[in-house]
Design a protein around this motif. Structure first.
Motif, PDB file in Angstrom:
ATOM      1  N   SER A 143      -2.699   8.983  -1.763  1.00 27.12           N
ATOM      2  CA  SER A 143      -1.735   9.095  -0.663  1.00 27.12           C
ATOM      3  C   SER A 143      -1.890   7.966   0.347  1.00 27.12           C
ATOM      4  O   SER A 143      -0.910   7.528   0.960  1.00 27.12           O
ATOM      5  CB  SER A 143      -1.899  10.452   0.030  1.00 27.12           C
ATOM      6  OG  SER A 143      -1.668  11.510  -0.875  1.00 27.12           O
ATOM      7  N   LEU A 144      -3.113   7.491   0.533  1.00 31.15           N
ATOM      8  CA  LEU A 144      -3.338   6.388   1.465  1.00 31.15           C
ATOM      9  C   LEU A 144      -2.720   5.080   0.965  1.00 31.15           C
ATOM     10  O   LEU A 144      -2.539   4.134   1.745  1.00 31.15           O
ATOM     11  CB  LEU A 144      -4.843   6.193   1.703  1.00 31.15           C
ATOM     12  CG  LEU A 144      -5.518   7.267   2.565  1.00 31.15           C
ATOM     13  CD1 LEU A 144      -7.026   7.109   2.523  1.00 31.15           C
ATOM     14  CD2 LEU A 144      -5.011   7.232   4.005  1.00 31.15           C
ATOM     15  N   HIS A 145      -2.379   5.039  -0.320  1.00 26.91           N
ATOM     16  CA  HIS A 145      -1.713   3.866  -0.890  1.00 26.91           C
ATOM     17  C   HIS A 145      -0.227   4.115  -1.141  1.00 26.91           C
ATOM     18  O   HIS A 145       0.444   3.304  -1.784  1.00 26.91           O
ATOM     19  CB  HIS A 145      -2.393   3.454  -2.204  1.00 26.91           C
ATOM     20  CG  HIS A 145      -3.774   2.920  -2.017  1.00 26.91           C
ATOM     21  ND1 HIS A 145      -4.898   3.727  -2.069  1.00 26.91           N
ATOM     22  CD2 HIS A 145      -4.226   1.668  -1.742  1.00 26.91           C
ATOM     23  CE1 HIS A 145      -5.973   2.991  -1.857  1.00 26.91           C
ATOM     24  NE2 HIS A 145      -5.597   1.734  -1.661  1.00 26.91           N
ATOM     25  N   SER A 146       0.292   5.213  -0.617  1.00 29.28           N
ATOM     26  CA  SER A 146       1.701   5.544  -0.809  1.00 29.28           C
ATOM     27  C   SER A 146       2.595   4.520  -0.113  1.00 29.28           C
ATOM     28  O   SER A 146       2.228   3.933   0.914  1.00 29.28           O
ATOM     29  CB  SER A 146       1.993   6.940  -0.260  1.00 29.28           C
ATOM     30  OG  SER A 146       3.385   7.201  -0.219  1.00 29.28           O
ATOM     31  N   ALA A 147       3.778   4.349  -0.651  1.00 35.44           N
ATOM     32  CA  ALA A 147       4.747   3.448  -0.016  1.00 35.44           C
ATOM     33  C   ALA A 147       5.376   4.088   1.215  1.00 35.44           C
ATOM     34  O   ALA A 147       5.981   3.395   2.037  1.00 35.44           O
ATOM     35  CB  ALA A 147       5.841   3.069  -1.018  1.00 35.44           C
ATOM     36  N   ALA A 148       5.241   5.394   1.374  1.00 39.53           N
ATOM     37  CA  ALA A 148       5.868   6.118   2.492  1.00 39.53           C
ATOM     38  C   ALA A 148       4.903   6.195   3.676  1.00 39.53           C
ATOM     39  O   ALA A 148       3.818   6.780   3.551  1.00 39.53           O
ATOM     40  CB  ALA A 148       6.269   7.519   2.053  1.00 39.53           C
ATOM     41  N   PRO A 149       5.253   5.646   4.841  1.00 39.10           N
ATOM     42  CA  PRO A 149       4.359   5.698   6.001  1.00 39.10           C
ATOM     43  C   PRO A 149       3.985   7.126   6.403  1.00 39.10           C
ATOM     44  O   PRO A 149       2.848   7.357   6.825  1.00 39.10           O
ATOM     45  CB  PRO A 149       5.171   4.997   7.105  1.00 39.10           C
ATOM     46  CG  PRO A 149       6.117   4.104   6.372  1.00 39.10           C
ATOM     47  CD  PRO A 149       6.461   4.828   5.109  1.00 39.10           C
TER      48      PRO A 149
END
Length: 403
Positions: free
Chosen positions: A281-287
């Motif tokens: 999740s920390l590498h997700s494209a969504a802020p």
């Protein structure tokens, strides 16, 4: 110049057109409502009770119906049946709301009549009455009614069963969970959490895939309320399967529930799977997903979580998310928070620098909190469903040091 004998000035004394009757008292509608509430039922005549049920004043109708429910005898049932048959809609609704005080066998015909009433307010009152009865027959009729009911009735059931721990109520809550309004579905999940029975668990698991993120958030909370640590692995899988707002909602639910329930993620067998979900999740494209994951990375007291947070902070491309990570790290007192703060004060990103400066300015007038790993006691509230004015604290223990 004086008045002529045939003229009057308007200031002459005259007899009053009204005659006072000493000792008499005029009772207001609110006063009548108070008497209906306060007096024992046997001291109020049935004629007065029926007239009060047909009153235009809400409180008079309400307390009259409540008083007849306290009597719960044949005469009271006949009066309520008569008003339910030919009264105005508000009177019928007041009657329906208090039918739950009667025995099932005497109230069932009136409840079915109220549930078929053309006015939605009357049907809503009957739903609340069924919730109050707390018996198997009432729960069955409630589930049958809610199967095709509008959302208003489903919301009434979710509220009416919010403190019911009977597994027989679960089918009715299952029907309420099919509401179109996501707020009603969320309220129903709260009721399922309070129900606390094994029958509620499959419904909550299904709600983890609800199309509305806020319902998914409520489902994550409720799942951990029902099965505790046994739900962590399921939540980890659900988080990794979700995307965007749905994933952010599940991450928030995991963070909040483990806080107020006192679940230590780092000490659980599912910690590896959960930290995998956090890392992804920390590498997700969504802020919004990265923002939600930061809370968990800072919350879990585990070396891997600390490493994930450090990598996320220094590698975060969005200034607002990076400022958020700094804020969270300092407030949850993670090991690297002072290093993050020094970096923030020298940052070229104005959002990060402003947050760092604000933190330093706040510290100048007080003390600096430090995490105390040796303090194992829990402090503050740890109970969900306490109401809008009650808050569960963030269960971080610290030793104040001079700043």
């Amino acid at each position: 110049m004086g008045n002529r004998p045939d003229q009057i000035s308007g200031r002459e004394p005259r007899l009053s057109a009204k005659h006072s009757t000493y000792g008499a008292r005029r009772l207001s509608l609110r006063g009548l409502a108070t008497l209906l509430h306060a007096l024992p039922p046997e001291q109020i005549s049935l004629e007065v009770a029926e007239a009060a049920l047909r009153s235009e004043d809400f409180y008079v109708r309400y307390h009259a119906a409540q008083m007849l429910g306290k009597r719960a005898d044949r005469d009271a049932r006949l009066i309520m049946g008569a008003v339910l048959a030919d009264g105005e809609a508000p009177s019928r609704a007041s009657v329906a709301r208090h039918l739950g005080a009667f025995s099932w066998f005497s109230a069932e015909p009136l409840l079915r009549q109220a549930l078929a009433d053309p006015d939605l307010r009357v049907r809503e009152g009957a739903v609340y009455a069924l919730c109050d009865m707390r018996n198997l027959q009432a729960f069955r009729l409630l589930a049958e009614t809610l199967d095709t009911a509008p959302d208003l009735l489903r919301a009434a059931a979710a509220y009416g069963l919010r403190d019911c721990q009977d597994s027989a109520a679960v089918p009715a809550l299952a029907a309420a969970l099919r509401a179109t309004d996501p707020d009603v579905r969320s309220a129903t999940l709260e009721a399922l959490g309070a129900n606390g029975t094994a029958d509620a668990v499959p419904l909550v698991r299904g709600a983890l895939n609800d199309p509305d993120p806020e319902v998914q958030y409520a489902a994550a909370l409720t799942l951990l309320e029902l099965i505790g640590e046994n739900g962590l692995a399921e939540l980890a899988a659900a988080i990794r399967a979700a995307q965007g707002a749905a994933r952010a909602a599940l991450l928030r639910g995991l963070f909040h529930a483990t806080n107020y329930l006192g679940i230590e993620i780092a000490e659980d067998d599912a910690s590896g799977a959960l930290l995998d979900a956090v890392e992804e999740s920390l590498h997700s494209a969504a802020p919004e997903v990265r923002r939600a994951a930061v809370w968990l990375a800072a919350w879990v007291r585990h070396p891997r979580a600390e490493a994930l947070l450090e990598t996320a902070y220094y590698g975060e491309p969005d200034p607002e998310v990076k400022a958020h990570a700094l804020h969270v790290a300092v407030n949850l007192m993670v090991e690297q928070s002072e290093a993050f703060l020094s970096d923030g004060l020298a940052s070229d990103l104005i959002e990060v620098r402003e947050v760092a400066t604000h933190i330093v300015n706040n510290r100048s007038s007080g003390t600096v909190a430090r995490y105390d790993k040796d303090d194992k006691a829990r402090h503050g509230l740890a109970l969900p469903h306490m109401g809008d004015d009650d808050w569960s604290d963030v269960d971080i223990h610290f030793t104040p040091l001079d700043g």
